[in-house]
Design an enzyme around this catalytic site. Structure first.
Site, PDB file in Angstrom:
ATOM      1  N   TYR A 134       0.826  -1.217   0.000  1.00 16.60           N
ATOM      2  CA  TYR A 134       0.000   0.000   0.000  1.00 16.60           C
ATOM      3  C   TYR A 134       0.859   1.267   0.000  1.00 16.60           C
ATOM      4  O   TYR A 134       0.355   2.368  -0.181  1.00 16.60           O
ATOM      5  CB  TYR A 134      -0.960   0.033   1.195  1.00 16.60           C
ATOM      6  CG  TYR A 134      -2.014  -1.058   1.162  1.00 16.60           C
ATOM      7  CD1 TYR A 134      -2.350  -1.689  -0.022  1.00 16.60           C
ATOM      8  CD2 TYR A 134      -2.674  -1.449   2.319  1.00 16.60           C
ATOM      9  CE1 TYR A 134      -3.300  -2.685  -0.066  1.00 16.60           C
ATOM     10  CE2 TYR A 134      -3.634  -2.455   2.285  1.00 16.60           C
ATOM     11  CZ  TYR A 134      -3.942  -3.064   1.108  1.00 16.60           C
ATOM     12  OH  TYR A 134      -4.893  -4.050   1.066  1.00 16.60           O
ATOM     13  N   LYS A 160       3.801 -15.420   1.633  1.00 15.46           N
ATOM     14  CA  LYS A 160       3.850 -16.345   0.505  1.00 15.46           C
ATOM     15  C   LYS A 160       5.298 -16.484   0.054  1.00 15.46           C
ATOM     16  O   LYS A 160       5.700 -16.011  -1.015  1.00 15.46           O
ATOM     17  CB  LYS A 160       2.928 -15.883  -0.636  1.00 15.46           C
ATOM     18  CG  LYS A 160       1.473 -16.259  -0.357  1.00 15.46           C
ATOM     19  CD  LYS A 160       0.532 -15.973  -1.479  1.00 15.46           C
ATOM     20  CE  LYS A 160       0.679 -16.853  -2.671  1.00 15.46           C
ATOM     21  NZ  LYS A 160       0.108 -18.210  -2.507  1.00 15.46           N
ATOM     22  N   ASP A 190      -2.512 -18.163   1.407  1.00  8.47           N
ATOM     23  CA  ASP A 190      -3.700 -18.806   0.819  1.00  8.47           C
ATOM     24  C   ASP A 190      -4.175 -19.963   1.691  1.00  8.47           C
ATOM     25  O   ASP A 190      -5.377 -20.133   1.931  1.00  8.47           O
ATOM     26  CB  ASP A 190      -3.436 -19.260  -0.628  1.00  8.47           C
ATOM     27  CG  ASP A 190      -2.110 -19.985  -0.802  1.00  8.47           C
ATOM     28  OD1 ASP A 190      -1.261 -19.929   0.116  1.00  8.47           O
ATOM     29  OD2 ASP A 190      -1.921 -20.622  -1.854  1.00  8.47           O
ATOM     30  N   ASP A 213      -5.007  -7.251   5.831  1.00  9.68           N
ATOM     31  CA  ASP A 213      -6.254  -6.576   5.467  1.00  9.68           C
ATOM     32  C   ASP A 213      -7.326  -7.616   5.149  1.00  9.68           C
ATOM     33  O   ASP A 213      -8.454  -7.569   5.670  1.00  9.68           O
ATOM     34  CB  ASP A 213      -5.967  -5.690   4.239  1.00  9.68           C
ATOM     35  CG  ASP A 213      -7.052  -4.667   3.976  1.00  9.68           C
ATOM     36  OD1 ASP A 213      -8.035  -4.631   4.732  1.00  9.68           O
ATOM     37  OD2 ASP A 213      -6.917  -3.911   2.999  1.00  9.68           O
ATOM     38  N   ASP A 248     -10.469  -9.242   7.931  1.00  7.45           N
ATOM     39  CA  ASP A 248     -11.894  -9.122   7.610  1.00  7.45           C
ATOM     40  C   ASP A 248     -12.559 -10.492   7.551  1.00  7.45           C
ATOM     41  O   ASP A 248     -13.699 -10.652   8.000  1.00  7.45           O
ATOM     42  CB  ASP A 248     -12.087  -8.387   6.282  1.00  7.45           C
ATOM     43  CG  ASP A 248     -12.183  -6.879   6.477  1.00  7.45           C
ATOM     44  OD1 ASP A 248     -11.832  -6.415   7.581  1.00  7.45           O
ATOM     45  OD2 ASP A 248     -12.605  -6.174   5.545  1.00  7.45           O
TER      46      ASP A 248
END
Ligand code: NAD
Length: 369
Positions: A142, A193, A226, A250, A254
């Protein structure tokens, strides 16, 4: 009377002041039991804009820096939608996070047994769930440079974001994860990852180094992001603390939030670097916004805010036993069937914001009777 510390109260807009009023009542209850928390109060968001023409004044920011511990309600509202970007209420919150250097975002996902049916998963998978997602908040994709959209010679476009982490950035968030795990069940799962990303390779390496050098007593596991997403909905209770980068955090926080079923129940905290006295600058806030649709109607659920305050007691004031007491009181109120409208179910007793506060204080009283 024991002086436990000073906090800055920033109620903000919409339901912010109503839910923060219930926190004040808890502070009053603690004071009556000899634990005094000094409170300074100020304006933020739309309320600050209405008074001062800016969502966060320099004076308020200085106070936040000096006091170091902020209890935040919520900001925003439709009347501010047309303001220029820099004047919008949310800028007040973003500036506070940036100026206080709050790089570690704590998002607990707790499922109280009485609310287990509100989850999208089966009761047995989530009942009693208590996990903590720790998201790196100030680095990663970001913020990484270069970023932007450019026009190509053939008239097509090309967009770039850059995922970037340095070892000090990873080291400091890893330390927070291990410290938190020591105050919980002693287990950290580090998520990246590393199979396809260099930042993931470095992340895994640095987290492991910090663990081996400073926190060998904490159990550490590594997981690909994942797989973590899958495990969160398959068997969420396997986790204690999950530490991950800004982007994966993020998404995963959620997803974990939805395991609990209700926005009005979700607390959060953001922590900065430790000062010389070992204390970290910190801001505590419910995950939800200012809910203008129900503001001023005594309908808001104050429990996300109350649970954020419990985190403040635990992480900023070293009052872990009082934090546990407050969380047990929340569980007991729910167990007895009291609900604000957002979490109401057939057969439960509807209460308003202040009614929920009344029940909570009654449970706190009962806990010391
Ligand atoms: P919201 O979280 O305010 O509300 C979403 C829905 O959930 C609404 O129907 C609301 O009534 C309900 N809700 C939220 N909190 C609740 C509570 N404690 N009890 C009962 N019901 C609750 O999100 P939104 O409607 O998208 O945004 C409203 C305003 O809040 C906007 O101005 C937005 O920018 C701002 N906002 C602020 C923050 C913050 O201060 N951290 C976070 C998100 C949104």
């Amino acid at each position: 009377m024991a002086q436990a510390g000073t906090i800055l109260f920033l109620p903000g807009d919409g339901i912010g002041p109503e839910i923060m009023e219930q926190v004040k009542r808890v502070i009053g209850w603690l004071a009556a039991r000899g634990i005094e928390i000094a409170v300074e109060e100020d304006l933020v968001g739309g309320a600050a804009y209405d008074r001062h023409g800016t969502p966060l004044t320099e004076e308020t920011l200085d106070k936040a820096r000096r006091i170091g511990t902020v209890m935040f309600g919520a900001v925003g509202g439709p009347q501010y939608d047309d303001l220029p970007f820099e004047k919008k209420p949310e800028r007040g919150l973003l500036r506070l996070r940036k100026e206080l250097g709050l790089f570690a975002n704590l998002r607990p996902a707790i499922v109280f047994p009485a609310l287990a049916d509100a989850s999208s998963l089966k009761r047995e998978l989530v009942e009693g769930l208590d996990i903590l997602i720790l998201r790196e908040l100030t680095g990663g994709v970001y913020f990484g440079e270069p970023r932007g959209i450019e026009e190509l010679p053939d008239g097509e476009k090309r967009a770039v974001d850059t995922q970037v982490y340095t070892s000090p950035e990873i080291r400091r968030i890893a330390r927070v994860a291990f410290e938190l795990a020591r105050q919980r069940r002693g287990r950290v799962t580090s998520v990246e990852k590393a199979n396809v990303m260099y930042t993931g390779v470095l992340w895994r390496e640095v987290v492991q180094e910090v663990h081996d050098a400073e926190f060998p007593d904490v159990a550490l596991g590594h997981m690909y992001a994942d797989n973590c997403a899958m495990q969160l909905v398959r068997q969420p209770k396997q986790f204690d603390v999950i530490v991950t980068d800004n982007l994966f955090g993020d998404l995963l926080s959620d997803a974990a939030a939805m395991l609990t079923g209700s926005l009005g129940m979700l607390p959060s905290a953001s922590l900065g670097a430790p000062a010389a006295d070992g204390r970290r600058k910190a801001l505590y806030e419910p995950v939800h916004g200012s809910a203008p649709d129900i503001a001023g109607q005594d309908k808001a659920n104050p429990l996300a805010c109350i649970l954020s305050f419990a985190m403040l007691l635990r992480y900023s004031l070293d009052l872990g036993a009082e934090a546990d007491r407050l969380e047990r009181a929340v569980a007991a109120v729910l167990e007895k069937g009291y609900r604000t409208p957002d979490i109401a179910q057939p057969g439960t007793t509807l209460v308003g914001t202040s009614g929920m506060g009344d029940r909570l204080l009654a449970e706190l009283d009962a806990s010391v009777a």
